[in-house]
Design an enzyme around this catalytic site. Structure first.
Site, PDB file in Angstrom:
ATOM      1  N   GLY A 111      61.187  26.091  72.940  1.00 44.68           N
ATOM      2  CA  GLY A 111      61.892  27.346  72.631  1.00 44.68           C
ATOM      3  C   GLY A 111      62.982  27.165  71.583  1.00 44.68           C
ATOM      4  N   PHE A 112      63.745  28.202  71.392  1.00 45.54           N
ATOM      5  CA  PHE A 112      64.812  28.211  70.384  1.00 45.54           C
ATOM      6  C   PHE A 112      65.803  27.061  70.621  1.00 45.54           C
ATOM      7  CE2 PHE A 112      69.214  30.287  70.204  1.00 45.54           C
ATOM      8  CZ  PHE A 112      69.531  29.757  68.957  1.00 45.54           C
ATOM      9  N   ASN A 148      55.269  26.416  78.588  1.00 46.36           N
ATOM     10  CA  ASN A 148      54.029  27.193  78.728  1.00 46.36           C
ATOM     11  C   ASN A 148      53.831  28.134  77.539  1.00 46.36           C
ATOM     12  OD1 ASN A 148      55.829  29.247  79.136  1.00 46.36           O
ATOM     13  ND2 ASN A 148      54.941  29.983  81.040  1.00 46.36           N
ATOM     14  N   ASP A 152      53.442  25.050  83.332  1.00 46.21           N
ATOM     15  CA  ASP A 152      54.308  26.133  83.801  1.00 46.21           C
ATOM     16  C   ASP A 152      55.239  25.581  84.889  1.00 46.21           C
ATOM     17  OD1 ASP A 152      55.252  28.535  85.168  1.00 46.21           O
ATOM     18  OD2 ASP A 152      53.732  29.555  83.950  1.00 46.21           O
ATOM     19  N   ILE A 176      55.327  19.228  89.040  1.00 45.45           N
ATOM     20  CA  ILE A 176      54.742  18.226  88.143  1.00 45.45           C
ATOM     21  C   ILE A 176      55.269  16.849  88.545  1.00 45.45           C
ATOM     22  CG2 ILE A 176      56.535  18.456  86.341  1.00 45.45           C
ATOM     23  CD1 ILE A 176      54.126  18.156  84.307  1.00 45.45           C
ATOM     24  N   LYS A 197      60.260  34.144  89.413  1.00 45.10           N
ATOM     25  CA  LYS A 197      59.541  32.933  89.853  1.00 45.10           C
ATOM     26  C   LYS A 197      59.923  31.750  88.968  1.00 45.10           C
ATOM     27  CE  LYS A 197      55.280  34.859  91.771  1.00 45.10           C
ATOM     28  NZ  LYS A 197      53.842  35.014  91.530  1.00 45.10           N
ATOM     29  N   GLY A 216      63.366  19.054  92.908  1.00 42.47           N
ATOM     30  CA  GLY A 216      62.549  18.130  93.698  1.00 42.47           C
ATOM     31  C   GLY A 216      62.207  16.888  92.882  1.00 42.47           C
ATOM     32  N   ARG A 237      63.382  13.009  93.705  1.00 33.59           N
ATOM     33  CA  ARG A 237      62.458  11.875  93.861  1.00 33.59           C
ATOM     34  C   ARG A 237      62.757  10.759  92.863  1.00 33.59           C
ATOM     35  NH1 ARG A 237      58.170  10.388  91.270  1.00 33.59           N
ATOM     36  NH2 ARG A 237      57.808  12.352  90.193  1.00 33.59           N
ATOM     37  N   TYR A 264      66.399  38.621  85.744  1.00 35.83           N
ATOM     38  CA  TYR A 264      66.980  37.465  85.040  1.00 35.83           C
ATOM     39  C   TYR A 264      68.290  37.056  85.703  1.00 35.83           C
ATOM     40  CZ  TYR A 264      68.742  34.794  80.966  1.00 35.83           C
ATOM     41  OH  TYR A 264      69.236  33.826  80.117  1.00 35.83           O
TER      42      TYR A 264
HETATM   43  P1  NAD Z   1      63.521  30.821  74.464  1.00 33.68           P
HETATM   44  O1  NAD Z   1      62.772  31.994  75.018  1.00 33.68           O
HETATM   45  O2  NAD Z   1      63.390  30.550  73.008  1.00 33.68           O
HETATM   46  O3  NAD Z   1      63.142  29.491  75.234  1.00 33.68           O
HETATM   47  C1  NAD Z   1      62.667  29.472  76.555  1.00 33.68           C
HETATM   48  C2  NAD Z   1      61.454  28.547  76.594  1.00 33.68           C
HETATM   49  O4  NAD Z   1      60.980  28.462  77.945  1.00 33.68           O
HETATM   50  C3  NAD Z   1      60.281  29.053  75.749  1.00 33.68           C
HETATM   51  O5  NAD Z   1      59.773  28.019  74.972  1.00 33.68           O
HETATM   52  C4  NAD Z   1      59.283  29.541  76.792  1.00 33.68           C
HETATM   53  O6  NAD Z   1      57.951  29.487  76.332  1.00 33.68           O
HETATM   54  C5  NAD Z   1      59.574  28.606  77.938  1.00 33.68           C
HETATM   55  N1  NAD Z   1      59.155  29.130  79.248  1.00 33.68           N
HETATM   56  C6  NAD Z   1      59.390  30.370  79.754  1.00 33.68           C
HETATM   57  N2  NAD Z   1      58.870  30.461  80.981  1.00 33.68           N
HETATM   58  C7  NAD Z   1      58.329  29.243  81.274  1.00 33.68           C
HETATM   59  C8  NAD Z   1      57.623  28.721  82.400  1.00 33.68           C
HETATM   60  N3  NAD Z   1      57.391  29.474  83.498  1.00 33.68           N
HETATM   61  N4  NAD Z   1      57.196  27.451  82.341  1.00 33.68           N
HETATM   62  C9  NAD Z   1      57.406  26.675  81.233  1.00 33.68           C
HETATM   63  N5  NAD Z   1      58.055  27.127  80.142  1.00 33.68           N
HETATM   64  C10 NAD Z   1      58.510  28.401  80.176  1.00 33.68           C
HETATM   65  O7  NAD Z   1      65.045  31.034  74.849  1.00 33.68           O
HETATM   66  P2  NAD Z   1      66.352  30.152  74.546  1.00 33.68           P
HETATM   67  O8  NAD Z   1      67.329  31.063  73.946  1.00 33.68           O
HETATM   68  O9  NAD Z   1      65.985  28.896  73.873  1.00 33.68           O
HETATM   69  O10 NAD Z   1      66.851  29.855  76.034  1.00 33.68           O
HETATM   70  C11 NAD Z   1      66.737  28.583  76.641  1.00 33.68           C
HETATM   71  C12 NAD Z   1      67.444  28.615  77.991  1.00 33.68           C
HETATM   72  O11 NAD Z   1      68.833  28.892  77.782  1.00 33.68           O
HETATM   73  C13 NAD Z   1      66.912  29.678  78.948  1.00 33.68           C
HETATM   74  O12 NAD Z   1      66.886  29.160  80.255  1.00 33.68           O
HETATM   75  C14 NAD Z   1      67.943  30.776  78.854  1.00 33.68           C
HETATM   76  O13 NAD Z   1      68.035  31.530  80.043  1.00 33.68           O
HETATM   77  C15 NAD Z   1      69.234  29.982  78.588  1.00 33.68           C
HETATM   78  N6  NAD Z   1      70.221  30.827  77.905  1.00 33.68           N
HETATM   79  C16 NAD Z   1      70.100  31.115  76.565  1.00 33.68           C
HETATM   80  C17 NAD Z   1      71.039  31.945  75.961  1.00 33.68           C
HETATM   81  C18 NAD Z   1      70.982  32.295  74.492  1.00 33.68           C
HETATM   82  O14 NAD Z   1      71.834  33.075  74.040  1.00 33.68           O
HETATM   83  N7  NAD Z   1      70.079  31.754  73.707  1.00 33.68           N
HETATM   84  C19 NAD Z   1      72.085  32.477  76.725  1.00 33.68           C
HETATM   85  C20 NAD Z   1      72.144  32.195  78.078  1.00 33.68           C
HETATM   86  C21 NAD Z   1      71.226  31.337  78.653  1.00 33.68           C
END
Ligand code: NAD
Ligand code: UDP
Length: 324
Positions: free
Chosen positions: A14-15, A36, A60, A65, A93, A104, A108, A147
């Protein structure tokens, strides 16, 4: 810091996750990126695929895992409102079952595990700015609850695994963060405004734009996140990480138009339900415990982000939700 650790980054494509993987690979750690691809695409990590200390797993987090790791950064979760509201049940979820599974695994492996929590756990705050001891004002049945409540439950799980099982945890509460590799169609305000301004299309201001946010540049945030993970002084958080300089959303729109030299207009539309009115982190704790302070101003960070947006081919990014 111990060199060459085995580090799992969930949501690593992700980002934020992709840049975190890049930093960890560069310093020589053995990095496993698990994703995922719900809100990201392989293009974010393609430049890492031929590195011997980088591995990509499509998986996921709601499914357990079996891996051997020393540290886990748990970032897997859709973060933009349009993304996490696409399938709200899956969002809960991901937060809750994802937390149980990484905890978990950490238990481990005797690994240290960091949770990417959020300012959204404060909801629409009655206290301003928000310190960590503020308990928040979340609407548990509104459209943002999947969320907000998911992330709150994840924090509870982290604390209980720590108290019951002595799992070595870290919790960071991230405030609005932006930068290169944001999904251009994620619907967040920074990506929307930049994309719209570069196309000379109207900027979609929700409400009258008087609501505020405090925007942190990606690299500042990641530096604090890594410092928190590496912290050996027994400080587990939760800790607010963000840039405390507050802007109205209208000011943001005007700045994006100025920096892109765009001819776009600003057009007001309806404010989404439960949209927080104000948000600004109190970062006293991060200053005290991590000696951390954000360095990049909104003007400089936006300029870097705009430069990146100019280089990408939008046709390569699919809008992951039907909202666009
Ligand atoms: P993003 O959507 O770019 O990255 C999230 C990543 O998680 C994606 O690559 C997505 O494909 C993956 N993902 C989602 N559901 C999944 C699952 N069930 N199994 C495996 N992978 C899964 O968002 P981001 O901005 O990079 O955020 C990263 C984390 O930081 C997140 O947990 C988000 O809640 C937290 N966060 C971000 C911000 C922000 O401003 N960017 C602020 C508060 C919290
Ligand atoms: N917003 C806006 N126009 C957009 C997208 C968002 O005015 O095209 C507003 C939104 O209503 C909110 C703020 O910008 O007040 C930040 O929204 P975002 O979705 O980026 O993140 P949030 O902090 O609400 O999770």
């Amino acid at each position: 810091m111990n060199p060459n650790q085995r580090i799992l980054v969930t949501g690593g494509a992700g980002f934020l996750g992709s840049q975190l993987c890049e930093l960890l690979v560069a310093r020589g750690d053995d990095v496993i990126c698990l994703d995922n691809f719900f809100t990201s695409q392989k293009v974010n990590v393609i430049h890492l695929l031929d590195k011997p200390n980088f591995e990509l797993i499509r998986h996921d987090v709601i499914v357990p895992i079996w891996l051997e790791v020393d540290q886990i950064y748990n970032l897997a979760c859709p973060a933009a409102p349009g993304h996490y509201q696409y399938n709200p049940i899956k969002t809960i979820k991901t937060s809750v079952m994802g937390a149980i599974n990484v905890l978990g695994l950490a238990k481990r492996c005797n690994a240290r595990v960091l949770q990417a929590s959020t300012s959204e756990i404060y909801g629409d705050p009655e206290m301003h700015p928000q310190p960590e001891h503020y308990r928040g004002s979340v609407n548990p049945i509104g459209p943002r609850a999947c969320y907000d409540e998911g992330k709150r439950a994840a924090e509870t799980l982290f604390m209980e695994y720590h108290r019951m099982n002595n799992v070595d945890i870290r919790i960071v509460r991230i405030f609005n963060t932006y930068g290169p590799r944001m999904h251009p169609f994620d619907g967040r305000v920074v990506s929307n405004f930049i994309r719209q301004a570069l196309a000379n299309e109207p900027l979609t201001l929700f409400g009258d734009g008087s609501q505020t946010r405090s925007f942190c540049y990606r690299d500042d945030l990641l530096q604090a996140m890594i410092q928190m993970m590496e912290n050996e002084a027994g400080f587990i958080g939760p800790v607010n990480i963000g840039n405390p300089t507050e802007f109205t959303i209208r000011q943001l729109a005007e700045l994006v138009i100025e920096l892109t030299a765009s001819s776009s207009e600003i057009v007001e539309s309806e404010l989404p339900v439960d949209d927080p009115v104000r948000r600004q982190p109190d970062i006293s704790l991060a200053r005290e415990k991590l000696s951390w302070e954000p360095e990049v101003s909104l003007r400089d960070g936006l300029a870097k982000t705009i430069d990146w947006f100019r280089t990408i081919d939008l046709a390569q990014y699919h809008p992951p939700t039907p909202n666009f």
